[in-house]
Design a protein around this motif. Structure first.
Motif, PDB file in Angstrom:
ATOM      1  N   LEU A  48       0.876  -1.169   0.000  1.00  0.00           N
ATOM      2  CA  LEU A  48       0.000   0.000   0.000  1.00  0.00           C
ATOM      3  C   LEU A  48       0.914   1.220   0.000  1.00  0.00           C
ATOM      4  CD1 LEU A  48      -3.087   0.737   0.280  1.00  0.00           C
ATOM      5  CD2 LEU A  48      -2.520   1.305   2.636  1.00  0.00           C
ATOM      6  N   THR A  49       0.745   2.067  -1.004  1.00  0.00           N
ATOM      7  CA  THR A  49       1.553   3.285  -1.081  1.00  0.00           C
ATOM      8  C   THR A  49       0.620   4.482  -1.081  1.00  0.00           C
ATOM      9  OG1 THR A  49       1.605   3.217  -3.492  1.00  0.00           O
ATOM     10  CG2 THR A  49       3.449   2.192  -2.335  1.00  0.00           C
ATOM     11  N   SER A  50       1.047   5.523  -0.391  1.00  0.00           N
ATOM     12  CA  SER A  50       0.242   6.728  -0.324  1.00  0.00           C
ATOM     13  C   SER A  50       1.165   7.912  -0.098  1.00  0.00           C
ATOM     14  CB  SER A  50      -0.779   6.633   0.815  1.00  0.00           C
ATOM     15  OG  SER A  50      -1.706   7.702   0.757  1.00  0.00           O
ATOM     16  N   PHE A  59      -4.969  19.632   2.975  1.00  0.00           N
ATOM     17  CA  PHE A  59      -4.292  18.345   2.853  1.00  0.00           C
ATOM     18  C   PHE A  59      -4.816  17.667   1.601  1.00  0.00           C
ATOM     19  CE2 PHE A  59      -8.296  17.087   4.611  1.00  0.00           C
ATOM     20  CZ  PHE A  59      -8.521  15.800   4.150  1.00  0.00           C
ATOM     21  N   SER A  60      -4.009  16.798   1.032  1.00  0.00           N
ATOM     22  CA  SER A  60      -4.405  16.036  -0.137  1.00  0.00           C
ATOM     23  C   SER A  60      -3.621  14.733  -0.131  1.00  0.00           C
ATOM     24  CB  SER A  60      -4.099  16.829  -1.407  1.00  0.00           C
ATOM     25  OG  SER A  60      -4.530  16.124  -2.551  1.00  0.00           O
ATOM     26  N   TYR A  61      -4.262  13.648  -0.550  1.00  0.00           N
ATOM     27  CA  TYR A  61      -3.552  12.378  -0.587  1.00  0.00           C
ATOM     28  C   TYR A  61      -4.031  11.542  -1.765  1.00  0.00           C
ATOM     29  CZ  TYR A  61      -7.717  10.022   1.097  1.00  0.00           C
ATOM     30  OH  TYR A  61      -9.001   9.534   1.201  1.00  0.00           O
ATOM     31  N   ILE A  62      -3.178  10.624  -2.174  1.00  0.00           N
ATOM     32  CA  ILE A  62      -3.536   9.636  -3.189  1.00  0.00           C
ATOM     33  C   ILE A  62      -2.924   8.311  -2.741  1.00  0.00           C
ATOM     34  CG2 ILE A  62      -1.573  10.200  -4.678  1.00  0.00           C
ATOM     35  CD1 ILE A  62      -3.555   9.585  -7.059  1.00  0.00           C
ATOM     36  N   THR A  63      -3.706   7.242  -2.857  1.00  0.00           N
ATOM     37  CA  THR A  63      -3.295   5.933  -2.346  1.00  0.00           C
ATOM     38  C   THR A  63      -3.434   4.884  -3.441  1.00  0.00           C
ATOM     39  OG1 THR A  63      -4.046   6.548  -0.135  1.00  0.00           O
ATOM     40  CG2 THR A  63      -3.744   4.194  -0.556  1.00  0.00           C
ATOM     41  N   GLN A  64      -2.438   4.001  -3.512  1.00  0.00           N
ATOM     42  CA  GLN A  64      -2.461   2.880  -4.441  1.00  0.00           C
ATOM     43  C   GLN A  64      -2.222   1.587  -3.666  1.00  0.00           C
ATOM     44  OE1 GLN A  64      -0.663   3.957  -8.591  1.00  0.00           O
ATOM     45  NE2 GLN A  64       0.868   4.402  -7.027  1.00  0.00           N
ATOM     46  N   GLN A  65      -2.749   0.494  -4.198  1.00  0.00           N
ATOM     47  CA  GLN A  65      -2.468  -0.816  -3.624  1.00  0.00           C
ATOM     48  C   GLN A  65      -1.930  -1.692  -4.731  1.00  0.00           C
ATOM     49  OE1 GLN A  65      -5.779  -2.881  -1.789  1.00  0.00           O
ATOM     50  NE2 GLN A  65      -4.371  -3.804  -0.329  1.00  0.00           N
ATOM     51  N   TYR A  71      -7.548   5.216  -3.521  1.00  0.00           N
ATOM     52  CA  TYR A  71      -8.250   6.356  -2.945  1.00  0.00           C
ATOM     53  C   TYR A  71      -7.527   7.663  -3.259  1.00  0.00           C
ATOM     54  CZ  TYR A  71      -9.877   2.672   0.257  1.00  0.00           C
ATOM     55  OH  TYR A  71     -10.389   1.523   0.792  1.00  0.00           O
ATOM     56  N   ALA A  72      -8.301   8.729  -3.246  1.00  0.00           N
ATOM     57  CA  ALA A  72      -7.740  10.082  -3.291  1.00  0.00           C
ATOM     58  C   ALA A  72      -8.729  10.986  -2.572  1.00  0.00           C
ATOM     59  CB  ALA A  72      -7.528  10.554  -4.720  1.00  0.00           C
ATOM     60  N   GLY A  73      -8.210  12.008  -1.942  1.00  0.00           N
ATOM     61  CA  GLY A  73      -9.091  12.938  -1.250  1.00  0.00           C
ATOM     62  C   GLY A  73      -8.326  14.098  -0.668  1.00  0.00           C
ATOM     63  N   GLY A  74      -9.085  15.020  -0.109  1.00  0.00           N
ATOM     64  CA  GLY A  74      -8.441  16.160   0.533  1.00  0.00           C
ATOM     65  C   GLY A  74      -9.450  17.214   0.916  1.00  0.00           C
ATOM     66  N   GLY A  91     -12.977  13.852  -2.966  1.00  0.00           N
ATOM     67  CA  GLY A  91     -12.370  12.528  -2.944  1.00  0.00           C
ATOM     68  C   GLY A  91     -13.295  11.493  -3.533  1.00  0.00           C
ATOM     69  N   ASN A  92     -12.835  10.258  -3.604  1.00  0.00           N
ATOM     70  CA  ASN A  92     -13.621   9.192  -4.220  1.00  0.00           C
ATOM     71  C   ASN A  92     -14.262   8.246  -3.203  1.00  0.00           C
ATOM     72  OD1 ASN A  92     -11.159   7.906  -3.511  1.00  0.00           O
ATOM     73  ND2 ASN A  92     -11.481   6.359  -5.088  1.00  0.00           N
ATOM     74  N   VAL A  93     -14.289   8.654  -1.922  1.00  0.00           N
ATOM     75  CA  VAL A  93     -14.963   7.852  -0.895  1.00  0.00           C
ATOM     76  C   VAL A  93     -16.166   8.666  -0.406  1.00  0.00           C
ATOM     77  CG1 VAL A  93     -14.727   6.644   1.302  1.00  0.00           C
ATOM     78  CG2 VAL A  93     -12.750   6.835  -0.233  1.00  0.00           C
ATOM     79  N   PRO A  94     -17.349   8.403  -0.967  1.00  0.00           N
ATOM     80  CA  PRO A  94     -18.525   9.216  -0.634  1.00  0.00           C
ATOM     81  C   PRO A  94     -18.832   9.323   0.857  1.00  0.00           C
ATOM     82  CG  PRO A  94     -18.989   7.818  -2.527  1.00  0.00           C
ATOM     83  CD  PRO A  94     -17.648   7.382  -1.984  1.00  0.00           C
TER      84      PRO A  94
END
Length: 135
Positions: A48-50, A59-65, A71-74, A91-94
């Motif tokens: 898992l990388t973020s 703040f802003s983040y992007i996560t890959q597995q 995921y991405a959000g902020g 972000g993409n998590v409603p």
């Protein structure tokens, strides 16, 4: 002369403000522990990388597995001596949109440890490492 004094005061204020926020900069995910309905799961880099970026106001983040987008959000945040308050504006998590979460945190060298408790229960615990050393 008044202009120089004002400029010096403003410069010192900015310097103190930057030093007061140890989270400014770019961080990479090291490991985390997350509550689920069946207990806890853990995640570690490199599976898992973020990357999380903390500016003066957002703040802003992007996560890959395993190399795939996850995921991405902020959004805006606030910080005090013991808590980091994230408000998810995008972000993409409603389920996170519009939510503010209060993480307790501590900085140890280049590591940022933060935890989230809700109703007395550990929801999330993560360790991030600072990528840049400019702040």
């Amino acid at each position: 002369m008044h202009y120089k004094k004002l400029l010096l005061t403003f410069s010192l204020f900015c310097l103190v403000d930057a030093q007061a926020n140890p989270l400014l900069g770019t961080w990479q995910f090291i490991e985390g522990k997350y509550a689920t309905d069946n207990g806890y799961v853990t995640a570690k880099s490199p599976n898992l990388t973020s990357v999380k970026v903390i500016s003066d106001t957002h703040f802003s983040y992007i996560t890959q597995q395993n190399g795939n987008f996850l995921y991405a959000g902020g959004g805006p945040y606030k910080i005090d001596k013991t808590h980091f308050y994230e408000t998810f504006a995008y972000g993409n998590v409603p389920s996170l949109l519009g939510k503010t979460m209060a993480f307790s945190y501590k900085i140890e060298g280049q590591l940022w440890h933060h935890t989230l408790h809700e109703n007395g229960k550990l929801v999330e615990s993560e360790i991030w490492e600072k990528v840049d050393s400019k702040n």
